[in-house]
Design an enzyme around this catalytic site. Sequence first.
Site, PDB file in Angstrom:
ATOM      1  CB  SER A  35      12.947  22.430 -13.731  1.00  0.00           C
ATOM      2  OG  SER A  35      12.119  23.567 -13.771  1.00  0.00           O
TER       3      SER A  35
ATOM      4  CG  HIS B 138      -1.659  -1.250   1.467  1.00  0.00           C
ATOM      5  ND1 HIS B 138      -2.895  -1.541   0.938  1.00  0.00           N
ATOM      6  CD2 HIS B 138      -1.281  -2.344   2.176  1.00  0.00           C
ATOM      7  CE1 HIS B 138      -3.262  -2.747   1.328  1.00  0.00           C
ATOM      8  NE2 HIS B 138      -2.293  -3.262   2.073  1.00  0.00           N
TER       9      HIS B 138
ATOM     10  CD  GLU C 106       8.457  12.176 -14.449  1.00  0.00           C
ATOM     11  OE1 GLU C 106       7.553  12.710 -13.807  1.00  0.00           O
ATOM     12  OE2 GLU C 106       9.398  12.822 -14.951  1.00  0.00           O
TER      13      GLU C 106
ATOM     14  CE  LYS D 138      11.585  19.157  -9.519  1.00  0.00           C
ATOM     15  NZ  LYS D 138      10.335  19.530 -10.160  1.00  0.00           N
TER      16      LYS D 138
END
Length: 457
Positions: free
Chosen positions: A277, A156, A290, A283
């Site tokens: 970024s 979970h 992804e 970043k």
Amino acid sequence: MNKFWGSRFEGQTDSLADKFSYSISYDYRLAKYDCIGGIAHAKMLGKCQIISKKDADAIVSGLQKLLKQIEDGKFKYDPKAEDIHTNVQSELKKLIGAPADKLHTARSRNDLIVLDMKLYCRDELIALIKEITNIQKAAVKFAEKNKDVIIPAYTHLQAAQVVLLAHHMLAYVEMLERDKTRLQDALKRIDVNPLGSCALSGSSLPTDRAYVSKLLGFKETAANSIDAVSDRDFIVETLSGLAIFGMHSSRIAEDMIVWATSEFNFVDIDWSLCTGSSIMPHKKNPDIMELIRGESAKLYSNLMEILVLTKGLPLTYNRDLQLDKPPLFESIEKANDIGGLLTKLFGTLKVKKDVLSKRVQDESFFTVDVMEYLITKGVSYREAHDTVGLMVKNCLDKGISLTELNKKDLQKFSPNFDEDVKKLLKPETSVKIKQSLGSTRPAFVAQQIQKWKKRLK
Ligand code: ARG
């Protein structure tokens, strides 16, 4: 550009209809297989004296020249050709003249396209299986390099128990192994030669289809010409195998994305697989992971596309089937890219050992071990669960750790406790005491690493 079917036609085809129906923009990928199939077919025509030996030889050497051109990037792909068969045929004619007109004897584009697709799938699946093996090798190497590292494992997405990082890596290796066996299984049904089924009913000429199968390395020759030109199961199976591989890749990518967050901070994904970024200078984004997660959507939708495309089609060939190619080619190419990137991921991934060694000290990871301690003393599972639950609650309420409890405190919860239970509150102990087959016990994991190293060689 001459069409295969010109003479009966009473008018020119519409230019928009041509644009709409031509497949050369994607089936050019099959050029090599069209030539390889043609060479075997021409040899058979010569051997069976359907065409002269001289013509057969001319066709074979012409197609061999075209093959060489394809390999050298010198083949003339013609955007005006209807499809790759037409393109190869006209290049052959330019090269050898009249004998080229005999190549298409006792075959049709309906069996030819299935042949080309099967030869393509065979090569690509064998290559992809190798690529998946490379991911496995990189994962095993990474596991071995970090064989002592212990990490929190989740259910979970809530921290649950500790495991060896290597154990987690070998879970990926198992998933990928199943992917390989699915692709190997698809290869079995690809191993049936459709060529010579012609349009749908076979040929009245004295062909030797088994000979062609042998030349092309097919184990079997299709036994039913109707089925041979209609069958696209092998594409559905291939895309299904690739979709599942995509699902696995997306789960691996997701683990990496989570592990690389500043909140988890378990690993560092190499700069070569990240981007920055445009606005936030601090970043380092895991874009490649992804995109692997995202591309699995394409691998699924391509499977859906071929299933929908083939649903309810009457036997035998229908032009709809031409549209099986874009989803197949796309999935094969994406799966290869994903394979290469995951191999790079494991080859360059860094583990934050100091962060992890602190994180795994959390005593709540060991509650099941404490429960099983009581079970070994004869306490029932239910009672052990309640006892440890109360003990944890009590400690949390008081803001103390289990290690701080002395024998008297412990025995308030159960007379079966002794001080030695506190030895269980260590990550190293937690993994070491596991003894069920397939568990995270270091000795078992080490065996598994050795097993995979041998197997993947
Ligand atoms: N381009 C076609 C395909 O991909 C080749 C077969 C064409 N056959 C036909 N009867 N029009 O399916």
